[in-house]
Design an enzyme around this catalytic site. Structure first.
Site, PDB file in Angstrom:
ATOM      1  N   LYS A  36       0.841  -1.197   0.000  1.00  0.00           N
ATOM      2  CA  LYS A  36       0.000   0.000   0.000  1.00  0.00           C
ATOM      3  C   LYS A  36       0.877   1.248   0.000  1.00  0.00           C
ATOM      4  O   LYS A  36       2.090   1.185   0.203  1.00  0.00           O
ATOM      5  CB  LYS A  36      -0.923  -0.001   1.218  1.00  0.00           C
ATOM      6  N   ARG A 134     -10.275   1.377  14.626  1.00  0.00           N
ATOM      7  CA  ARG A 134     -10.430   2.084  13.343  1.00  0.00           C
ATOM      8  C   ARG A 134     -11.676   1.573  12.625  1.00  0.00           C
ATOM      9  O   ARG A 134     -12.691   2.266  12.541  1.00  0.00           O
ATOM     10  CB  ARG A 134      -9.190   1.861  12.462  1.00  0.00           C
ATOM     11  N   HIS A 163      -6.361  -6.391  13.384  1.00  0.00           N
ATOM     12  CA  HIS A 163      -5.091  -5.660  13.319  1.00  0.00           C
ATOM     13  C   HIS A 163      -4.637  -5.349  14.734  1.00  0.00           C
ATOM     14  O   HIS A 163      -5.419  -4.883  15.568  1.00  0.00           O
ATOM     15  CB  HIS A 163      -5.251  -4.368  12.516  1.00  0.00           C
ATOM     16  N   ARG A 219       0.827 -10.675   7.427  1.00  0.00           N
ATOM     17  CA  ARG A 219       0.845  -9.482   6.582  1.00  0.00           C
ATOM     18  C   ARG A 219       2.099  -8.671   6.915  1.00  0.00           C
ATOM     19  O   ARG A 219       2.149  -7.966   7.927  1.00  0.00           O
ATOM     20  CB  ARG A 219      -0.402  -8.629   6.835  1.00  0.00           C
ATOM     21  N   TYR A 263      15.698  31.625   3.570  1.00  0.00           N
ATOM     22  CA  TYR A 263      14.575  32.441   4.015  1.00  0.00           C
ATOM     23  C   TYR A 263      14.681  32.780   5.504  1.00  0.00           C
ATOM     24  O   TYR A 263      15.122  31.978   6.321  1.00  0.00           O
ATOM     25  CB  TYR A 263      13.255  31.699   3.770  1.00  0.00           C
ATOM     26  N   CYS A 310      14.363  24.891   1.683  1.00  0.00           N
ATOM     27  CA  CYS A 310      13.479  25.502   0.687  1.00  0.00           C
ATOM     28  C   CYS A 310      12.663  24.415  -0.030  1.00  0.00           C
ATOM     29  O   CYS A 310      12.869  23.216   0.158  1.00  0.00           O
ATOM     30  CB  CYS A 310      14.293  26.292  -0.331  1.00  0.00           C
ATOM     31  N   MET A 311      11.751  24.833  -0.869  1.00  0.00           N
ATOM     32  CA  MET A 311      10.928  23.874  -1.590  1.00  0.00           C
ATOM     33  C   MET A 311      11.764  22.948  -2.467  1.00  0.00           C
ATOM     34  O   MET A 311      11.490  21.743  -2.554  1.00  0.00           O
ATOM     35  CB  MET A 311       9.890  24.608  -2.454  1.00  0.00           C
ATOM     36  N   ASP A 312      12.801  23.487  -3.103  1.00  0.00           N
ATOM     37  CA  ASP A 312      13.561  22.728  -4.089  1.00  0.00           C
ATOM     38  C   ASP A 312      15.058  22.648  -3.795  1.00  0.00           C
ATOM     39  O   ASP A 312      15.785  21.973  -4.523  1.00  0.00           O
ATOM     40  CB  ASP A 312      13.390  23.357  -5.480  1.00  0.00           C
TER      41      ASP A 312
END
Length: 378
Positions: A36, A134, A163, A219, A263, A310-312
């Site tokens: 998953k 759950r 579970h 599992r 920043y 930073c983002m990148d």
């Protein structure tokens, strides 16, 4: 042309981990590889294929869409959708021959109706809530729900499962309580003539610490990716992490006194520090929480993050004894700064770390150290 920043996935490690885990199982126990969340960030399809090559018989997913992805890739092994399914998705479950977790009459009735329309049976696994809280049927409601399932045409109750919430806890009390409730539920089903072929409860942590929870099927999730399950720091099994994230130095400069980085100017140079810019950032999963507290590894040496991530892009300080140059490899996640290290800094768990490695990073799949497949971002 691949980005210099990428996730390297060692498929041999997946195979190794599954074979190691299997040593803890009784002969005849079915092994489900849980793929998953895009194979916990590693890539569901390549991991599933490697898992089946290693001897896994079943695959586990969380959503119908994840199951369909496996089928469209040509995988024919049994696939259990362990998460909630809406009644409106019943036709897809039947059409793609997926197993469904059931715990509400409405879904079971919708699956039965879909099976009749499409002229093929549907197999379900009854989910019992023994303490996870759950989804699932409470043990004291199991008899009534079991009778509903038995009366539905074209619907086969193939399995029953629960579970375990604290299987990795050194204190086994809660797990023993859950297993006791599960045994009560199994006895209740048997009393009305319902004895599913597959009983299952063990996740990765329970596989390694609660052999009484193995039943007919286990599992395995996080452990097949080489990460230690639960809250313990070590396990008596030789697991190999399957993922590394690497990048390359894009720029290096020597700082002048009072110069700032990134920043909000949260880091200020004393003068003479070498700062390298790495083309990876929080959009790739290198979290902003690493600002001024995370690390990357260059030349085998830890290099602290300076300034805001930073983002990148992210900036790191190169130690004086590391002769780094532009183009040198940087270990972002791997030896020297592992998923568990990430988790400790971020206040989370390794599961979240690998799941949140950004999808725009190419996944490069390796066998015997050689590239066998590359999955570029969509």
């Amino acid at each position: 042309m691949l980005r210099p920043s990428r996730a390297l996935i060692d498929l041999d490690a997946i195979v190794h981990n599954i074979r190691e885990i299997r040593r803890y199982l009784r002969p005849g126990t079915i092994f489900m590889a849980v793929v998953k969340a895009n194979g916990y960030g590693h890539g569901a399809i390549p991991v599933a294929r490697a898992a089946l090559d290693a001897g896994a018989e079943w695959l586990g997913v969380a959503t119908v869409e994840e199951g369909i992805q496996l089928r469209r890739a040509g995988l024919t092994a049994p696939v259990l959708v362990m998460g909630p399914i809406l009644p409106t998705q019943a036709d897809l479950v039947v059409a793609y021959d997926l197993r469904a977790a059931v715990f509400e009459p409405e879904l079971a009735q919708a699956l039965s109706a879909a099976a009749r329309r499409l002229g093929r049976p549907v197999r379900v696994h009854l989910k019992v809530d023994t303490g996870m809280g759950r989804i699932g049927v409470r043990p004291d409601d199991i008899t009534a729900f079991g009778r509903i399932l038995m009366d539905l045409p074209r619907l086969e109750v193939e399995g029953v499962f629960t579970h375990l919430a604290k299987a990795g806890d050194p204190d086994p009390t809660y797990t023993h309580e859950q297993l006791s409730r599960f045994e009560t539920a199994l006895a209740s089903l048997e009393s009305i003539g319902l004895k599913p072929r597959y009983r299952h409860a063990a996740n990765s942590a329970a596989i390694l610490s609660h052999p009484e929870a193995h039943y007919d099927l286990v599992r395995a999730g996080i452990a097949i990716y080489g990460l230690v399950p639960g809250c313990r720091q070590s396990w008596p099994v030789n697991l190999r992490p399957a993922m590394r994230v690497v990048s390359r130095i894009a720029y290096i400069k020597t700082m002048r006194p009072e110069e700032c980085v990134s920043y909000e100017a949260t880091w200020t140079a004393k003068g003479g520090e070498r700062i390298a810019t790495i083309p990876i950032g929080y959009a790739d999963g290198f979290r902003r929480l690493f600002s001024n507290r995370g690390f990357m590894v260059v030349g085998g040496k830890p290099c602290p993050v300076v300034g805001q991530v930073c983002m990148d892009q992210t900036m790191i300080q190169i130690p004086p004894d590391v002769p780094a140059t532009v183009g040198d490899e940087v270990v972002v996640l791997g030896p020297g700064f592992t998923a568990d290290d990430w988790a400790r800094v971020l206040g989370t768990i390794s599961y979240e770390v690998v799941c949140l490695i950004g999808r725009r990073l190419p996944r490069v799949y390796l066998r015997e150290g050689k590239i066998v497949e590359v999955a570029e971002p969509d």
